[in-house]
Design a protein around this motif. Structure first.
Motif, PDB file in Angstrom:
ATOM      1  N   LEU A   1       0.835  -1.192   0.000  1.00  0.00           N
ATOM      2  CA  LEU A   1       0.000   0.000   0.000  1.00  0.00           C
ATOM      3  C   LEU A   1       0.871   1.243   0.000  1.00  0.00           C
ATOM      4  O   LEU A   1       1.735   1.406   0.863  1.00  0.00           O
ATOM      5  CB  LEU A   1      -0.908  -0.007   1.233  1.00  0.00           C
ATOM      6  N   ILE A   2       0.667   2.099  -0.976  1.00  0.00           N
ATOM      7  CA  ILE A   2       1.414   3.350  -1.099  1.00  0.00           C
ATOM      8  C   ILE A   2       0.463   4.507  -0.855  1.00  0.00           C
ATOM      9  O   ILE A   2      -0.580   4.612  -1.501  1.00  0.00           O
ATOM     10  CB  ILE A   2       2.061   3.478  -2.489  1.00  0.00           C
ATOM     11  N   THR A   3       0.823   5.361   0.091  1.00  0.00           N
ATOM     12  CA  THR A   3       0.024   6.554   0.366  1.00  0.00           C
ATOM     13  C   THR A   3       0.644   7.740  -0.364  1.00  0.00           C
ATOM     14  O   THR A   3       1.787   8.122  -0.082  1.00  0.00           O
ATOM     15  CB  THR A   3      -0.024   6.846   1.873  1.00  0.00           C
ATOM     16  N   GLY A   4      -0.081   8.283  -1.316  1.00  0.00           N
ATOM     17  CA  GLY A   4       0.454   9.388  -2.102  1.00  0.00           C
ATOM     18  C   GLY A   4      -0.476   9.749  -3.237  1.00  0.00           C
ATOM     19  O   GLY A   4      -1.454   9.056  -3.523  1.00  0.00           O
ATOM     20  N   ASP A   5      -0.151  10.833  -3.909  1.00  0.00           N
ATOM     21  CA  ASP A   5      -0.936  11.332  -5.037  1.00  0.00           C
ATOM     22  C   ASP A   5      -0.500  10.604  -6.305  1.00  0.00           C
ATOM     23  O   ASP A   5       0.657  10.727  -6.733  1.00  0.00           O
ATOM     24  CB  ASP A   5      -0.722  12.837  -5.180  1.00  0.00           C
ATOM     25  N   ALA A   6      -1.407   9.842  -6.892  1.00  0.00           N
ATOM     26  CA  ALA A   6      -1.070   9.048  -8.083  1.00  0.00           C
ATOM     27  C   ALA A   6      -0.783   9.917  -9.297  1.00  0.00           C
ATOM     28  O   ALA A   6      -0.287   9.413 -10.309  1.00  0.00           O
ATOM     29  CB  ALA A   6      -2.201   8.075  -8.407  1.00  0.00           C
ATOM     30  N   ARG A   7      -1.057  11.220  -9.209  1.00  0.00           N
ATOM     31  CA  ARG A   7      -0.749  12.105 -10.326  1.00  0.00           C
ATOM     32  C   ARG A   7       0.708  12.530 -10.331  1.00  0.00           C
ATOM     33  O   ARG A   7       1.150  13.194 -11.275  1.00  0.00           O
ATOM     34  CB  ARG A   7      -1.655  13.343 -10.263  1.00  0.00           C
ATOM     35  N   ARG A   8       1.449  12.151  -9.313  1.00  0.00           N
ATOM     36  CA  ARG A   8       2.864  12.497  -9.219  1.00  0.00           C
ATOM     37  C   ARG A   8       3.717  11.345  -9.729  1.00  0.00           C
ATOM     38  O   ARG A   8       3.439  10.170  -9.461  1.00  0.00           O
ATOM     39  CB  ARG A   8       3.242  12.827  -7.776  1.00  0.00           C
ATOM     40  N   GLU A   9       4.763  11.686 -10.454  1.00  0.00           N
ATOM     41  CA  GLU A   9       5.608  10.677 -11.073  1.00  0.00           C
ATOM     42  C   GLU A   9       6.237   9.759 -10.044  1.00  0.00           C
ATOM     43  O   GLU A   9       6.308   8.538 -10.250  1.00  0.00           O
ATOM     44  CB  GLU A   9       6.708  11.362 -11.905  1.00  0.00           C
TER      45      GLU A   9
ATOM     46  N   ASN B   1      -8.643  10.788 -12.027  1.00  0.00           N
ATOM     47  CA  ASN B   1      -8.449   9.574 -12.826  1.00  0.00           C
ATOM     48  C   ASN B   1      -7.850   9.908 -14.189  1.00  0.00           C
ATOM     49  O   ASN B   1      -6.953   9.205 -14.680  1.00  0.00           O
ATOM     50  CB  ASN B   1      -9.781   8.846 -13.004  1.00  0.00           C
ATOM     51  N   LEU B   2      -8.338  10.983 -14.805  1.00  0.00           N
ATOM     52  CA  LEU B   2      -7.840  11.360 -16.119  1.00  0.00           C
ATOM     53  C   LEU B   2      -6.387  11.837 -16.040  1.00  0.00           C
ATOM     54  O   LEU B   2      -5.547  11.460 -16.872  1.00  0.00           O
ATOM     55  CB  LEU B   2      -8.731  12.446 -16.711  1.00  0.00           C
ATOM     56  N   GLU B   3      -6.063  12.647 -15.035  1.00  0.00           N
ATOM     57  CA  GLU B   3      -4.677  13.108 -14.865  1.00  0.00           C
ATOM     58  C   GLU B   3      -3.739  11.946 -14.593  1.00  0.00           C
ATOM     59  O   GLU B   3      -2.628  11.890 -15.125  1.00  0.00           O
ATOM     60  CB  GLU B   3      -4.598  14.118 -13.720  1.00  0.00           C
ATOM     61  N   THR B   4      -4.192  11.018 -13.766  1.00  0.00           N
ATOM     62  CA  THR B   4      -3.365   9.840 -13.476  1.00  0.00           C
ATOM     63  C   THR B   4      -3.078   9.061 -14.746  1.00  0.00           C
ATOM     64  O   THR B   4      -1.947   8.613 -14.982  1.00  0.00           O
ATOM     65  CB  THR B   4      -4.079   8.937 -12.454  1.00  0.00           C
ATOM     66  N   ALA B   5      -4.098   8.905 -15.582  1.00  0.00           N
ATOM     67  CA  ALA B   5      -3.920   8.172 -16.837  1.00  0.00           C
ATOM     68  C   ALA B   5      -2.924   8.870 -17.756  1.00  0.00           C
ATOM     69  O   ALA B   5      -2.062   8.227 -18.370  1.00  0.00           O
ATOM     70  CB  ALA B   5      -5.264   8.013 -17.538  1.00  0.00           C
ATOM     71  N   LEU B   6      -3.029  10.183 -17.857  1.00  0.00           N
ATOM     72  CA  LEU B   6      -2.130  10.923 -18.747  1.00  0.00           C
ATOM     73  C   LEU B   6      -0.681  10.877 -18.251  1.00  0.00           C
ATOM     74  O   LEU B   6       0.252  10.740 -19.047  1.00  0.00           O
ATOM     75  CB  LEU B   6      -2.612  12.364 -18.873  1.00  0.00           C
ATOM     76  N   HIS B   7      -0.484  10.979 -16.931  1.00  0.00           N
ATOM     77  CA  HIS B   7       0.871  10.888 -16.383  1.00  0.00           C
ATOM     78  C   HIS B   7       1.439   9.490 -16.605  1.00  0.00           C
ATOM     79  O   HIS B   7       2.611   9.328 -16.960  1.00  0.00           O
ATOM     80  CB  HIS B   7       0.863  11.224 -14.890  1.00  0.00           C
ATOM     81  N   ALA B   8       0.602   8.473 -16.383  1.00  0.00           N
ATOM     82  CA  ALA B   8       1.058   7.098 -16.590  1.00  0.00           C
ATOM     83  C   ALA B   8       1.398   6.851 -18.053  1.00  0.00           C
ATOM     84  O   ALA B   8       2.389   6.185 -18.374  1.00  0.00           O
ATOM     85  CB  ALA B   8      -0.015   6.122 -16.116  1.00  0.00           C
ATOM     86  N   ARG B   9       0.582   7.396 -18.972  1.00  0.00           N
ATOM     87  CA  ARG B   9       0.860   7.220 -20.402  1.00  0.00           C
ATOM     88  C   ARG B   9       2.162   7.904 -20.786  1.00  0.00           C
ATOM     89  O   ARG B   9       2.919   7.406 -21.627  1.00  0.00           O
ATOM     90  CB  ARG B   9      -0.315   7.785 -21.209  1.00  0.00           C
ATOM     91  N   ALA B  10       2.473   9.053 -20.158  1.00  0.00           N
ATOM     92  CA  ALA B  10       3.733   9.735 -20.453  1.00  0.00           C
ATOM     93  C   ALA B  10       4.932   8.929 -19.982  1.00  0.00           C
ATOM     94  O   ALA B  10       6.005   8.969 -20.597  1.00  0.00           O
ATOM     95  CB  ALA B  10       3.745  11.116 -19.787  1.00  0.00           C
ATOM     96  N   LEU B  11       4.772   8.180 -18.897  1.00  0.00           N
ATOM     97  CA  LEU B  11       5.871   7.370 -18.375  1.00  0.00           C
ATOM     98  C   LEU B  11       6.038   6.068 -19.148  1.00  0.00           C
ATOM     99  O   LEU B  11       7.147   5.538 -19.241  1.00  0.00           O
ATOM    100  CB  LEU B  11       5.626   7.049 -16.891  1.00  0.00           C
ATOM    101  N   ARG B  12       4.926   5.561 -19.682  1.00  0.00           N
ATOM    102  CA  ARG B  12       5.001   4.261 -20.378  1.00  0.00           C
ATOM    103  C   ARG B  12       3.891   4.168 -21.413  1.00  0.00           C
ATOM    104  O   ARG B  12       2.707   4.078 -21.082  1.00  0.00           O
ATOM    105  CB  ARG B  12       4.884   3.133 -19.349  1.00  0.00           C
ATOM    106  N   GLU B  13       4.268   4.196 -22.664  1.00  0.00           N
ATOM    107  CA  GLU B  13       3.298   4.265 -23.750  1.00  0.00           C
ATOM    108  C   GLU B  13       2.515   2.971 -23.940  1.00  0.00           C
ATOM    109  O   GLU B  13       1.385   3.003 -24.410  1.00  0.00           O
ATOM    110  CB  GLU B  13       4.003   4.635 -25.055  1.00  0.00           C
ATOM    111  N   ASP B  14       3.117   1.828 -23.614  1.00  0.00           N
ATOM    112  CA  ASP B  14       2.450   0.549 -23.878  1.00  0.00           C
ATOM    113  C   ASP B  14       1.614   0.059 -22.702  1.00  0.00           C
ATOM    114  O   ASP B  14       1.086  -1.055 -22.727  1.00  0.00           O
ATOM    115  CB  ASP B  14       3.483  -0.518 -24.228  1.00  0.00           C
ATOM    116  N   LEU B  15       1.462   0.853 -21.658  1.00  0.00           N
ATOM    117  CA  LEU B  15       0.746   0.424 -20.458  1.00  0.00           C
ATOM    118  C   LEU B  15      -0.758   0.345 -20.718  1.00  0.00           C
ATOM    119  O   LEU B  15      -1.345   1.239 -21.311  1.00  0.00           O
ATOM    120  CB  LEU B  15       1.028   1.406 -19.318  1.00  0.00           C
TER     121      LEU B  15
END
Length: 580
Positions: free
Chosen positions: A374-382, A406-420
Motif C-alpha cells: 500500500l502506497i500513500t500518495g498522489d497518483a498524479r505524481r511521477e 483519474n484522467l490526470e493519473t492516466a495521462l501521467h502514466a501514459r507519459a511514463l510508459r506508452e504501452d501500459l
C-alpha cells in the motif's frame, strides 16, 4: 413548489424510481427503452443534475419532491406500483424511505442502493420482498476484467468467494462448481447441460489466494522469518550484516584454531559478544583473536539490534514495504469500487499494489489484511507511480471518485510508459467512450453504466446478482429465498435442477451463517432457505414462481414485462409513448 409532469398519469402496474444521479438516469433508461416499462420518477428538480435527461425519456412521469415523504409516495401512486427503486446517495435516507413505502404497499418489490454493504443483509430482513444492491459490486468485475485484458467479465464475487468462467481443460476439476455450456458443437451453445462432464465451459472457484483473509492460517516460522528479514533489511542492514559476519569469524576461530566443540564455541561466542569474556594472558593466540573480535563486535552488535527494533516499532517499518513486483496491477483509489477490484484480483492470484492519497481510505484495512503493498500518495505524481512499479506492471486501474484525478493519473502514466494498459473510472459514460477512443490502449468505464442493468433487472425479477454472457446468450446468477407455502418448500434440491434452464450452485440454510457450495441433491428445502441459482431468464422465472406461495405463482410474469432472454441481436422492445 412541488410539481408533477403535466398531462401524465401513472400507468397501471408501473414502476417507481427515486433519484436524479447518473445511476438513476441510466436505470430509468434501461427500464423504459429496453424493457418497455412505464416509470414514475421522484426527484428534487427536473432541471438539475440528470433531471432533464430523465424527463425526456419515453414512458416517464416525473414528480418533483425534495423529500421522499409519505405524501410524495402517494402522489407517485406507490400503492399500485409493482416495484420501487431507492437510488439516492444516502443509506439511512433510503432505509427510511423504504419503511414509508412499505407501509403504503406491503407487497411492493423494493430495490435499495446501499453504499455501506455491511448493512445490506440487515436492511433486507425488514421487508417481505427486497433486493439490496451495490453499484460498486456490480461494476468491479468489469474493471478487473479490463485490467487483465479480458474482453468481458469472466468472474463473479458471490457470498465471500470469487468464481470464474474457464474452459474445462484449463480448470482444476476439484474447483469446478458446475458446467455452463457445451460450445464445441455446431449451432447455438447448449446451456447448463445435464451432464456437467460434457461442458467445455465451466464455473469454478478462484483460489489464487485465500478467499477469506481473516480465516487464513499463517505459518509461525514463515511469519517469524519474514519479520526478521524486514527487520534487518532496512537502513541498518549493512551494519547488521558486517557485525554478524564478525561473529561468524570469531565462532569459526574457536572451533577450528582453538579446537573447541561447536557447543562450547557457541557458548563462548555469546558470552564474549555480551561482554562477559574473562581475560587470561595464557590463552592461545587464535582464542585471544576470537575473544577480541567477539567482545568489541558485541559492543556494536547489540545497540544496532536494539536500534532496529525500536525504530521498527516507532515507524512501523516491520510491515512489509511496497516492493514492486513483476506483471502486477496497480489499483489507484481504495473506495468502494477500488477495494472490490483489489480483492477480486487478489482472489484470482494476481499481484496488486494499491495507491491512495488517504492513508485511512476505506480499502486500506482490506489491503493490510490481504498483505497487499500500500502506497500513500498522489497518483498524479511521477514518484508515486514509479514507487508503485509503473514500469513493470501489466495494468493501471484508476478508480478514485474524481474524474479529473483519474484522467490526470492516466495521462501521467501514459507519459511514463506508452504501452501500459490503463483502465479508468469516469462517471459520464459519454466521456468514458470518447476518452477510450482518444487515448491509445485505454479502457474507460462508467460505474452507473455498468450497474444500472442489474438494478433494472432486480426491479423486474428477483435479486439478480450477476450475468454471465455465453456467446449471444446470457445466464443469470440470482439469489432466491423460499417463502412459506412455496411449491419448493419440502422438495429436494434435485427438483430445482433442470437441464438447459436452472441449477442450484449454493445454498444458505435458514439461520446458518455459512454457505453450502455443494448442497446434497437429497436435501429438502425449507422456508427462508436461500438458493443461489444459475439459470436462463425463463428458467429463473420458473424457479421464482415455485419459490413463492401458490397464490402468487403468476407474479413472475406480470403484464408489462418484456422477456429479453433471447434478444441475442441486441434489439429491445420499444418504449411506450407518453404525451407530455
Amino acid at each position: 413548489m412541488p410539481s408533477v409532469s403535466p398531462g401524465r398519469s401513472p400507468h397501471r402496474d408501473h414502476l417507481v424510481v427515486c433519484g436524479d444521479d447518473a445511476l438513476a438516469a441510466r436505470t430509468v433508461d434501461e427500464l423504459t427503452t429496453r424493457y418497455g416499462e412505464y416509470v414514475t420518477v421522484i426527484l428534487p428538480s427536473a432541471q438539475r443534475n440528470h433531471g432533464p435527461r430523465i424527463a425526456r425519456l419515453p414512458g416517464v412521469r416525473v414528480i418533483e419532491r425534495d423529500e421522499l415523504s409519505t405524501d410524495a409516495f402517494r402522489d407517485a401512486h406507490v400503492q399500485s406500483a409493482r416495484a420501487l427503486a431507492l437510488l439516492r446517495q444516502d443509506d439511512l435516507g433510503n432505509f427510511h424511505a423504504a419503511l414509508r413505502a412499505a407501509e403504503l404497499n406491503p407487497d411492493l418489490r423494493l430495490v435499495v442502493a446501499i453504499f455501506n454493504t455491511s448493512l445490506g443483509g440487515r436492511v433486507r430482513s425488514f421487508f417481505t420482498d427486497c433486493a439490496v444492491l451495490s453499484g460498486s459490486a456490480m461494476s468491479a468485475p468489469s474493471f478487473a476484467a479490463a485490467a487483465l485484458g479480458e474482453p468481458a467479465p469472466s468472474h463473479i464475487r458471490l457470498s465471500g468467494r470469487t468464481l470464474y468462467v474457464r474452459r474445462s481443460a484449463d480448470a482444476d476439476p476439484a474447483a469446478v462448481v458446475c458446467g455452463l455450456a457445451e460450445t464445441t458443437g455446431r449451432g447455438e451453445p447448449r446451456l447448463l447441460p445435464a451432464d456437467a462432464a460434457s461442458a467445455d465451459l465451466v464455473l469454478a472457484f478462484a483460489a489464487g489466494k485465500s478467499a477469506d483473509p481473516l480465516a487464513r492460517r499463517r505459518n509461525p516460522l514463515r511469519t517469524a522469518a519474514g519479520t526478521v528479514r524486514r527487520l534487518v533489511w532496512h537502513k541498518f542492514g549493512v551494519a547488521f550484516a558486517v557485525l554478524f559476519a564478525v561473529l561468524v569469524v570469531g565462532f569459526t576461530l574457536l572451533v577450528t584454531a582453538a579446537r573447541y566443540s561447536a557447543s562450547n564455541a557457541l557458548y563462548l561466542t555469546v558470552l564474549d559478544a555480551a561482554g562477559a569474556a574473562v581475560t587470561n594472558p595464557r590463552l592461545a593466540g587464535p582464542e585471544k583473536v576470537a575473544q577480541f573480535l567477539l567482545t568489541f563486535d558485541g559492543l556494536a552488535f547489540l545497540p544496532v539490534v536494539t536500534a532496529a527494533v525500536i525504530g521498527a516499532r516507532l515507524t512501523g517499518s516491520l510491515r512489509a514495504s511496497p516492493r514492486p513486483v513483476s506483471n502486477h496491477v496497480v489499483v489507484v483509489g481504495l473506495g468502494n469500487v477500488g477495494t472490490r477490484i483489489a480483492g477480486q484480483l487478489h482472489d484470482l492470484g494476481v499481484d496488486v499494489i494499491c495507491v491512495d492519497s488517504n492513508e485511512s481510505a476505506r480499502g486500506t484495512v482490506l489491503a493490510r489484511e490481504l498483505g497487499l503493498p500500500l502506497i500513500t500518495g498522489d497518483a498524479r505524481r511521477e514518484e508515486t507511480l514509479r514507487a508503485a512499479g509503473i514500469q513493470n506492471c501489466q495494468a493501471l486501474v484508476s478508480v478514485t471518485s474524481s474524474d479529473i484525478v483519474n484522467l490526470e493519473t492516466a495521462l501521467h502514466a501514459r507519459a511514463l510508459r506508452e504501452d501500459l494498459r490503463i483502465v479508468l473510472r469516469l462517471v459520464d459514460d459519454d466521456l468514458a467512450e470518447r476518452v477510450q477512443k482518444a487515448i491509445g490502449n485505454t479502457i474507460s468505464r462508467s460505474v452507473p453504466y455498468l450497474a444500472a442493468p442489474a438494478f433494472a433487472v432486480a426491479m423486474l425479477e428477483h435479486q439478480v446478482l450477476r450475468t454471465i454472457p455465453v456467446g449471444r446468450h446470457v445466464l443469470l446468477v440470482a439469489e432466491v429465498q423460499l417463502s412459506h407455502g412455496a411449491e419448493l418448500a419440502g422438495r429436494q434440491v434435485r427438483e430445482v435442477h433442470k437441464a438447459g434452464e436452472a441449477r442450484v450452485i449454493a445454498l444458505q440454510r435458514k439461520g446458518a451463517a455459512g454457505t453450502d457450495w455443494s448442497p446434497p441433491d437429497e436435501y429438502r428445502l425449507a422456508p427462508q432457505d436461500r438458493l443461489f441459482v444459475l439459470a436462463t431468464r425463463a428458467g429463473l422465472g420458473r424457479v421464482l414462481a415455485r419459490s413463492r406461495p401458490a397464490a402468487g405463482a403468476g407474479a413472475a410474469s406480470e403484464p408489462g414485462r418484456a422477456d429479453t432472454s433471447d434478444l441475442s441481436d441486441g434489439t429491445s422492445p420499444p418504449g411506450p409513448s407518453v404525451s407530455s
